[in-house]
Design an enzyme around this catalytic site. Structure first.
Site, PDB file in Angstrom:
ATOM      1  N   GLY A  38       0.771  -1.244   0.000  1.00  0.00           N
ATOM      2  CA  GLY A  38       0.000   0.000   0.000  1.00  0.00           C
ATOM      3  C   GLY A  38       0.800   1.291   0.000  1.00  0.00           C
ATOM      4  N   GLU A  93       3.930   4.131   5.968  1.00  0.00           N
ATOM      5  CA  GLU A  93       2.760   3.261   5.818  1.00  0.00           C
ATOM      6  C   GLU A  93       1.620   4.063   5.183  1.00  0.00           C
ATOM      7  OE1 GLU A  93       1.322   0.632   5.368  1.00  0.00           O
ATOM      8  OE2 GLU A  93       0.667  -0.398   7.196  1.00  0.00           O
ATOM      9  N   ASP A  97      -5.048   2.073  10.948  1.00  0.00           N
ATOM     10  CA  ASP A  97      -6.456   1.737  11.140  1.00  0.00           C
ATOM     11  C   ASP A  97      -6.620   1.182  12.564  1.00  0.00           C
ATOM     12  OD1 ASP A  97      -8.995   1.064   9.219  1.00  0.00           O
ATOM     13  OD2 ASP A  97      -8.659  -0.632  10.552  1.00  0.00           O
ATOM     14  N   ASP A 153      -5.720  -0.522  -1.902  1.00  0.00           N
ATOM     15  CA  ASP A 153      -6.431  -1.426  -2.802  1.00  0.00           C
ATOM     16  C   ASP A 153      -7.679  -2.015  -2.149  1.00  0.00           C
ATOM     17  OD1 ASP A 153      -5.012  -3.215  -0.938  1.00  0.00           O
ATOM     18  OD2 ASP A 153      -5.814  -4.778  -2.245  1.00  0.00           O
TER      19      ASP A 153
HETATM   20  P1  XMP Z   1      -4.259  -1.819  10.846  1.00  0.00           P
HETATM   21  O1  XMP Z   1      -5.686  -2.143  11.107  1.00  0.00           O
HETATM   22  O2  XMP Z   1      -3.361  -2.944  11.174  1.00  0.00           O
HETATM   23  O3  XMP Z   1      -4.308  -1.641   9.304  1.00  0.00           O
HETATM   24  O4  XMP Z   1      -3.854  -0.496  11.450  1.00  0.00           O
HETATM   25  C1  XMP Z   1      -3.312  -1.182   8.517  1.00  0.00           C
HETATM   26  C2  XMP Z   1      -3.425  -1.882   7.202  1.00  0.00           C
HETATM   27  O5  XMP Z   1      -4.803  -2.162   6.897  1.00  0.00           O
HETATM   28  C3  XMP Z   1      -5.099  -1.867   5.577  1.00  0.00           C
HETATM   29  N1  XMP Z   1      -6.224  -0.917   5.558  1.00  0.00           N
HETATM   30  C4  XMP Z   1      -6.802  -0.451   4.462  1.00  0.00           C
HETATM   31  N2  XMP Z   1      -6.536  -0.703   3.173  1.00  0.00           N
HETATM   32  N3  XMP Z   1      -8.259   0.783   2.540  1.00  0.00           N
HETATM   33  C5  XMP Z   1      -7.263  -0.077   2.218  1.00  0.00           C
HETATM   34  O6  XMP Z   1      -7.026  -0.270   1.037  1.00  0.00           O
HETATM   35  C6  XMP Z   1      -8.598   1.077   3.815  1.00  0.00           C
HETATM   36  O7  XMP Z   1      -9.493   1.883   4.050  1.00  0.00           O
HETATM   37  C7  XMP Z   1      -7.820   0.414   4.827  1.00  0.00           C
HETATM   38  N4  XMP Z   1      -7.848   0.453   6.178  1.00  0.00           N
HETATM   39  C8  XMP Z   1      -6.861  -0.376   6.576  1.00  0.00           C
HETATM   40  C9  XMP Z   1      -3.853  -1.304   4.972  1.00  0.00           C
HETATM   41  O8  XMP Z   1      -3.311  -2.293   4.134  1.00  0.00           O
HETATM   42  C10 XMP Z   1      -2.906  -1.026   6.102  1.00  0.00           C
HETATM   43  O9  XMP Z   1      -1.607  -1.400   5.778  1.00  0.00           O
HETATM   44 MG    MG Z   2      -4.502  -3.671   1.401  1.00  0.00          MG
END
Ligand code: XMP
Ligand code: MG
Length: 175
Positions: A38, A93, A97, A153
């Site tokens: 990403g 990054e 999330d 994505d």
């Molecule tokens: P966490 O939950 O571990 O997430 O903080 C980080 C990773 O989750 C993916 N992510 C997303 N990917 N659209 C995306 O394409 C989104 O809205 C989204 N939210 C979380 C992302 O790969 C990131 O590295």
């Molecule tokens: Mg992804």
């Protein structure tokens, strides 16, 4: 109306973040660690506004599988090519999330004794946090909706969009 961040807004904010890094790392040679896949677009744009000499490496983790909700499980898929002991590391990054991915990465890299370790995220979804995590540099705070474009994505599609938008706004348009 779908949430959207335009190409112009992204460019302006990426330049501002680069300026902060230029100031904070003056006289240093930071190692930027891009989190695949990403972050590849953000990293590529960010480094072109940096005037401090940088090195670049990548790692890949998986937390989502094919789903749009975190499974809570983070796996290292590709490790760095080089040791980072004594390096000023900046993890780059795409989006913060639940916080699980970056907490995992920071723990992993901290164990390798870098001189310093900071994180930069283009997007932050504070409403979705499951573990406390604050990034050192944040591009935009975004609402808890699934976003695509500019590297992000959905089932490997839409990474090439030059802007960021809600998945629901593009779904169905091309497949
Ligand atoms: P966490 O939950 O571990 O997430 O903080 C980080 C990773 O989750 C993916 N992510 C997303 N990917 N659209 C995306 O394409 C989104 O809205 C989204 N939210 C979380 C992302 O790969 C990131 O590295
Ligand atoms: Mg992804």
């Amino acid at each position: 109306m779908a949430f959207r961040i335009s190409e112009e807004e992204i460019r302006k904010r990426v330049q501002e973040i680069a300026e902060e890094i230029n100031r904070d790392y003056e006289g240093k040679r930071p190692l930027l660690v891009g989190v695949l896949k990403g972050a590849f677009v953000f990293l590529a744009d960010l480094v072109r506004y940096l005037r401090v000499p940088v090195k670049i490496d990548f790692l890949a983790v998986s937390s989502y599988g094919k789903h749009t909700e975190s499974t809570g499980e983070v796996r290292l898929i590709k490790d760095l090519d080089h040791p980072i002991e004594g390096e000023d590391v900046i993890v780059v990054e795409d989006i913060l999330d639940t916080g699980l991915t970056l907490s995992y990465i920071v723990r992993l890299l901290q164990d390798r004794k870098p001189a310093s370790l900071k994180t930069v995220v283009l997007l932050d979804k504070p409403a979705k946090r499951k573990v406390p995590f604050k990034a050192d540099y944040v591009g935009f705070e975004v609402p808890p909706v699934f976003l695509v474009g500019y590297g992000l994505d959905a089932y490997e599609m839409y990474r090439n969009l030059p802007y960021i938008t809600e998945l629901k706004a593009v779904e169905g348009e091309d497949g």
